[in-house]
Motif scaffolding. Structure first.
Motif, PDB file in Angstrom:
ATOM      1  N   LEU A  80       0.849  -1.192   0.000  1.00 25.48           N
ATOM      2  CA  LEU A  80       0.000   0.000   0.000  1.00 25.48           C
ATOM      3  C   LEU A  80       0.885   1.242   0.000  1.00 25.48           C
ATOM      4  O   LEU A  80       1.655   1.463   0.945  1.00 25.48           O
ATOM      5  N   GLY A  81       0.794   2.041  -1.049  1.00 23.76           N
ATOM      6  CA  GLY A  81       1.588   3.253  -1.164  1.00 23.76           C
ATOM      7  C   GLY A  81       0.700   4.476  -1.082  1.00 23.76           C
ATOM      8  O   GLY A  81      -0.231   4.617  -1.873  1.00 23.76           O
ATOM      9  N   LEU A  82       0.956   5.367  -0.137  1.00 26.60           N
ATOM     10  CA  LEU A  82       0.089   6.518   0.119  1.00 26.60           C
ATOM     11  C   LEU A  82       0.733   7.815  -0.336  1.00 26.60           C
ATOM     12  O   LEU A  82       1.879   8.108   0.000  1.00 26.60           O
ATOM     13  N   VAL A  83      -0.043   8.604  -1.090  1.00 25.12           N
ATOM     14  CA  VAL A  83       0.287  10.000  -1.378  1.00 25.12           C
ATOM     15  C   VAL A  83      -0.693  10.822  -0.551  1.00 25.12           C
ATOM     16  O   VAL A  83      -1.843  11.013  -0.942  1.00 25.12           O
ATOM     17  N   PRO A  84      -0.280  11.297   0.628  1.00 24.44           N
ATOM     18  CA  PRO A  84      -1.245  11.880   1.569  1.00 24.44           C
ATOM     19  C   PRO A  84      -1.701  13.275   1.161  1.00 24.44           C
ATOM     20  O   PRO A  84      -1.020  13.984   0.415  1.00 24.44           O
ATOM     21  N   GLU A  85      -2.848  13.640   1.672  1.00 30.68           N
ATOM     22  CA  GLU A  85      -3.325  15.009   1.510  1.00 30.68           C
ATOM     23  C   GLU A  85      -2.335  15.955   2.175  1.00 30.68           C
ATOM     24  O   GLU A  85      -1.833  15.695   3.274  1.00 30.68           O
ATOM     25  N   ASN A  98      14.496  12.089   0.090  1.00 33.82           N
ATOM     26  CA  ASN A  98      13.072  11.770   0.205  1.00 33.82           C
ATOM     27  C   ASN A  98      12.724  10.539  -0.613  1.00 33.82           C
ATOM     28  O   ASN A  98      11.975   9.664  -0.164  1.00 33.82           O
ATOM     29  N   LEU A  99      13.267  10.464  -1.821  1.00 35.12           N
ATOM     30  CA  LEU A  99      12.909   9.362  -2.715  1.00 35.12           C
ATOM     31  C   LEU A  99      13.442   8.022  -2.227  1.00 35.12           C
ATOM     32  O   LEU A  99      12.778   6.988  -2.391  1.00 35.12           O
ATOM     33  N   ILE A 100      14.619   8.024  -1.622  1.00 30.95           N
ATOM     34  CA  ILE A 100      15.200   6.746  -1.201  1.00 30.95           C
ATOM     35  C   ILE A 100      14.834   6.379   0.232  1.00 30.95           C
ATOM     36  O   ILE A 100      15.109   5.266   0.671  1.00 30.95           O
ATOM     37  N   ALA A 101      14.173   7.304   0.949  1.00 26.57           N
ATOM     38  CA  ALA A 101      13.900   7.073   2.374  1.00 26.57           C
ATOM     39  C   ALA A 101      13.113   5.792   2.615  1.00 26.57           C
ATOM     40  O   ALA A 101      13.369   5.074   3.583  1.00 26.57           O
ATOM     41  N   GLN A 137       4.405  18.052  -4.570  1.00 29.90           N
ATOM     42  CA  GLN A 137       3.418  17.018  -4.871  1.00 29.90           C
ATOM     43  C   GLN A 137       4.005  15.947  -5.782  1.00 29.90           C
ATOM     44  O   GLN A 137       3.757  14.745  -5.598  1.00 29.90           O
ATOM     45  N   MET A 138       4.806  16.358  -6.757  1.00 34.05           N
ATOM     46  CA  MET A 138       5.505  15.376  -7.599  1.00 34.05           C
ATOM     47  C   MET A 138       6.409  14.497  -6.748  1.00 34.05           C
ATOM     48  O   MET A 138       6.494  13.281  -6.956  1.00 34.05           O
ATOM     49  N   LEU A 139       7.068  15.107  -5.768  1.00 35.45           N
ATOM     50  CA  LEU A 139       7.957  14.358  -4.887  1.00 35.45           C
ATOM     51  C   LEU A 139       7.173  13.359  -4.053  1.00 35.45           C
ATOM     52  O   LEU A 139       7.615  12.219  -3.856  1.00 35.45           O
ATOM     53  N   ALA A 140       6.011  13.766  -3.551  1.00 34.69           N
ATOM     54  CA  ALA A 140       5.186  12.851  -2.756  1.00 34.69           C
ATOM     55  C   ALA A 140       4.745  11.650  -3.590  1.00 34.69           C
ATOM     56  O   ALA A 140       4.727  10.511  -3.102  1.00 34.69           O
ATOM     57  N   ARG A 143       7.875   9.509  -4.225  1.00 30.56           N
ATOM     58  CA  ARG A 143       8.247   8.765  -3.016  1.00 30.56           C
ATOM     59  C   ARG A 143       7.366   7.530  -2.839  1.00 30.56           C
ATOM     60  O   ARG A 143       7.858   6.454  -2.482  1.00 30.56           O
ATOM     61  N   ALA A 144       6.074   7.678  -3.106  1.00 27.60           N
ATOM     62  CA  ALA A 144       5.167   6.532  -3.004  1.00 27.60           C
ATOM     63  C   ALA A 144       5.502   5.474  -4.051  1.00 27.60           C
ATOM     64  O   ALA A 144       5.482   4.271  -3.767  1.00 27.60           O
ATOM     65  N   LEU A 145       5.825   5.916  -5.262  1.00 22.09           N
ATOM     66  CA  LEU A 145       6.184   4.963  -6.313  1.00 22.09           C
ATOM     67  C   LEU A 145       7.460   4.211  -5.964  1.00 22.09           C
ATOM     68  O   LEU A 145       7.608   3.021  -6.291  1.00 22.09           O
ATOM     69  N   MET A 146       8.390   4.871  -5.292  1.00 20.34           N
ATOM     70  CA  MET A 146       9.650   4.232  -4.925  1.00 20.34           C
ATOM     71  C   MET A 146       9.462   3.096  -3.911  1.00 20.34           C
ATOM     72  O   MET A 146      10.363   2.265  -3.739  1.00 20.34           O
TER      73      MET A 146
END
Length: 229
Positions: A80-85, A98-101, A137-140, A143-146
């Protein structure tokens, strides 16, 4: 094959009940739109799915597993990958950090994410707190995709962004849907944009599922009755 199944979900914030019976399913490779007016329980439903909030009744099953006692970090590992509000990037870390975290092995890696969002590659060494709202937002999403999820949940991913940035994000989500077959559950208010990527929709009203059907049918009387548009 059904990937996510919610049946009769009830949940509360203390004494204040927020969900009174939410039913929905997401199949493998499907894009589902979760819709409703503000305050109808969409974000709460997302929180229950991701195990950020317990439910008091009903059933949550993901990939065939009962998620009732699953903590959030185990739910994330399950896919489950979340892109939060509100994005909630790690503002004191760089874009790359952020991406590798929370990265996990799989097809989505730094190269693929920065191909999807080239600006993240250009700003890999920049502190995330200094990015624009659209870039955060792109980063969020990146990050979820990673985390290489089986299902990515996006809670108001384009809210408050400039139209040109919104279009860039919707185009990226369309590419994710088209090229990777990743299942998506998307909360948003834009009928036109959701119509580009979603096959089905579920509409919530006062914490209950009150309508479900093809995204193409969310128009006219249905939209006027449940969405106020």
């Amino acid at each position: 094959m059904t990937l996510l199944h919610l049946e009769g979900i009830e949940a509360a914030y203390g004494a204040a009940q927020a969900l009174f019976g939410v039913d929905l399913t997401v199949d493998e490779g499907e894009v589902l739109a979760l819709m409703g007016r503000n305050g109808m329980g969409k974000s709460t439903t997302i929180r229950v799915i991701c195990r950020l909030m317990a439910h008091s009744a009903g059933q949550v099953r993901f990939a065939g597993q009962d998620m009732a006692r699953t903590p959030p970090h185990v739910a994330a590992r399950a896919g489950l990958g979340l892109v939060p509000e509100g994005r909630r990037v790690f503002s004191n870390l760089t874009v790359g950090e952020n991406l590798i975290a929370a990265a996990r092995p799989g097809p989505w890696d730094m190269r693929k994410v920065t191909q999807l969002f080239p600006r993240l590659g250009e700003r890999a060494g920049q502190v995330a707190g200094h990015l624009s709202g659209g870039e955060q937002q792109m980063l969020a999403i990146g990050r979820a995709l990673m985390t290489n999820p089986r299902l990515m949940l996006l809670d108001e991913a384009t809210e408050g962004l400039a139209p040109v940035v919104r279009q860039e994000i919707w185009s990226a989500l369309d590419a994710v849907r088209r090229d990777s077959g990743l299942s998506l559950l998307v909360v948003d208010k834009s009928l036109a944009e959701l119509g580009r990527i979603a096959e089905r929709a579920v509409i919530l009203e006062r914490g209950r599922s009150v309508w479900h059907g093809a995204m193409s049918q969310v128009a006219g009387e249905v939209a006027n009755t449940y969405l106020g548009v």
